[in-house]
Enzyme design. Structure first.
Site, PDB file in Angstrom:
ATOM      1  N   ARG A  56       0.824  -1.201   0.000  1.00 18.37           N
ATOM      2  CA  ARG A  56       0.000   0.000   0.000  1.00 18.37           C
ATOM      3  C   ARG A  56       0.861   1.254   0.000  1.00 18.37           C
ATOM      4  O   ARG A  56       1.795   1.371   0.799  1.00 18.37           O
ATOM      5  CB  ARG A  56      -0.912  -0.004   1.232  1.00 18.37           C
ATOM      6  CG  ARG A  56      -1.765   1.228   1.413  1.00 18.37           C
ATOM      7  CD  ARG A  56      -2.848   1.328   0.389  1.00 18.37           C
ATOM      8  NE  ARG A  56      -3.784   2.396   0.712  1.00 18.37           N
ATOM      9  CZ  ARG A  56      -4.721   2.835  -0.128  1.00 18.37           C
ATOM     10  NH1 ARG A  56      -4.842   2.282  -1.339  1.00 18.37           N
ATOM     11  NH2 ARG A  56      -5.550   3.804   0.234  1.00 18.37           N
ATOM     12  N   GLY A 128      -6.078  -0.437   8.410  1.00 26.35           N
ATOM     13  CA  GLY A 128      -7.134   0.559   8.325  1.00 26.35           C
ATOM     14  C   GLY A 128      -8.501  -0.083   8.124  1.00 26.35           C
ATOM     15  O   GLY A 128      -8.789  -1.151   8.678  1.00 26.35           O
ATOM     16  N   GLY A 129      -9.309   0.533   7.287  1.00 26.60           N
ATOM     17  CA  GLY A 129     -10.673   0.045   7.066  1.00 26.60           C
ATOM     18  C   GLY A 129     -10.716  -1.363   6.497  1.00 26.60           C
ATOM     19  O   GLY A 129     -11.646  -2.123   6.792  1.00 26.60           O
ATOM     20  N   GLU A 152      -8.838 -21.769  29.754  1.00 26.36           N
ATOM     21  CA  GLU A 152      -7.669 -22.374  30.427  1.00 26.36           C
ATOM     22  C   GLU A 152      -7.103 -21.438  31.496  1.00 26.36           C
ATOM     23  O   GLU A 152      -5.937 -21.578  31.887  1.00 26.36           O
ATOM     24  CB  GLU A 152      -6.568 -22.749  29.422  1.00 26.36           C
ATOM     25  CG  GLU A 152      -7.000 -23.689  28.319  1.00 26.36           C
ATOM     26  CD  GLU A 152      -7.489 -25.034  28.837  1.00 26.36           C
ATOM     27  OE1 GLU A 152      -7.362 -25.292  30.044  1.00 26.36           O
ATOM     28  OE2 GLU A 152      -7.982 -25.819  28.020  1.00 26.36           O
ATOM     29  N   THR A 154      -7.989 -17.237  33.008  1.00 25.46           N
ATOM     30  CA  THR A 154      -7.855 -15.867  32.520  1.00 25.46           C
ATOM     31  C   THR A 154      -6.448 -15.323  32.767  1.00 25.46           C
ATOM     32  O   THR A 154      -5.679 -15.876  33.566  1.00 25.46           O
ATOM     33  CB  THR A 154      -8.868 -14.941  33.208  1.00 25.46           C
ATOM     34  OG1 THR A 154      -8.573 -14.908  34.617  1.00 25.46           O
ATOM     35  CG2 THR A 154     -10.292 -15.439  33.012  1.00 25.46           C
ATOM     36  N   GLU A 156      -5.708 -12.680  34.359  1.00 30.16           N
ATOM     37  CA  GLU A 156      -5.605 -12.282  35.766  1.00 30.16           C
ATOM     38  C   GLU A 156      -5.275 -13.471  36.660  1.00 30.16           C
ATOM     39  O   GLU A 156      -4.473 -13.352  37.598  1.00 30.16           O
ATOM     40  CB  GLU A 156      -6.911 -11.628  36.230  1.00 30.16           C
ATOM     41  CG  GLU A 156      -7.226 -10.288  35.579  1.00 30.16           C
ATOM     42  CD  GLU A 156      -7.780 -10.402  34.174  1.00 30.16           C
ATOM     43  OE1 GLU A 156      -7.927  -9.360  33.514  1.00 30.16           O
ATOM     44  OE2 GLU A 156      -8.059 -11.544  33.723  1.00 30.16           O
TER      45      GLU A 156
END
Length: 233
Positions: A56, A128-129, A152, A154, A156
């Site tokens: 791009r 992007g989009g 499996e 979290t 935390e």
């Protein structure tokens, strides 16, 4: 659920009453596989971002030539490399015979899944989009990667497991150090006392020897001399 279900003893997995511990141990092997899945998703997202950024063109040059895009690509690649190494380490520890790899598995799972989420999100930002189109691989990855941070255990929960191992290891190391210091203090005290007594004993022996020798010699000589003088005419 099974009710009033009887199972032969030789069909039982593990020891009686240790089912929960056995179940938790299986997570040591499952969590690195989640980390590996996260690495796979992240690698695809990075590849898509690189392909788009190099193809791009904007403002007369490829997106990959813009420094802010390069910063994203560099961070994505670094996070992916670190996640792979943590997953490899957990698997390697298990392959070499480690009974438990709870901390290693938790680190791999927590870091890799969170890193994959960041990498996929950055890929969407680079595309992007186009990265939001339902038929694009990055859009599918964006929806799929989110679940890895939950099942499996979290993220935390993985952090709690890691911290628990750190605190326990620190406490055990401190107890061991205290035991070594106590042992060293006892040995030093005994050795110091023995060393202090040794010279004292030697000085006492020397003092006794000198006194005894001097007294005996002087007395004997004086007596002989006195007898000799008296014998002269």
């Amino acid at each position: 659920a099974f009710e009033a279900c009887r199972v032969r003893g030789d069909w039982r997995l593990g020891e009686e009453g240790a089912g929960f511990k056995l179940g938790m141990a299986t997570l040591d092997r499952l969590r690195p596989t989640v980390a590996a899945a996260a690495c796979g998703m992240a690698a695809r997202a990075l590849a898509e971002a690189l392909a788009h950024a190099t193809a791009r063109r904007q403002f007369g040059r490829a997106l990959a030539e813009f420094e802010l895009v390069q910063e994203k690509l560099a961070r994505m690649a670094t996070d992916l490399a670190a996640a792979r190494l943590l997953a490899y380490r957990a698997a390697w520890e298990k392959d070499r015979g480690a009974e438990r790899i709870t901390a290693e598995a938790a680190m791999a799972k927590a870091f890799a899944t969170e890193a994959a989420q960041r990498i996929v999100d950055d890929a969407v930002q680079v595309l992007g989009g186009r990265g939001l189109l339902a038929d694009h691989p990055v859009d599918r990855l964006y929806r799929a990667v989110r679940a890895l941070r939950i099942y499996e255990g979290t993220t935390e929960m993985q952090h709690l497991i890691i911290a628990s191992h750190l605190v326990r290891g620190w406490a055990e190391a401190g107890a061991g150090e205290a035991a070594r210091e106590t042992s060293g203090s006892g040995a030093g005290s005994g050795a110091g006392s023995g060393l202090a007594e040794g010279p004292e004993a030697q000085r006492s022996e020397g003092s006794g020897t000198g006194t005894g020798t001097g007294t005996d010699t002087d007395t004997g000589t004086g007596t002989k001399g006195s007898s000799t003088v008296e014998a002269l005419p």
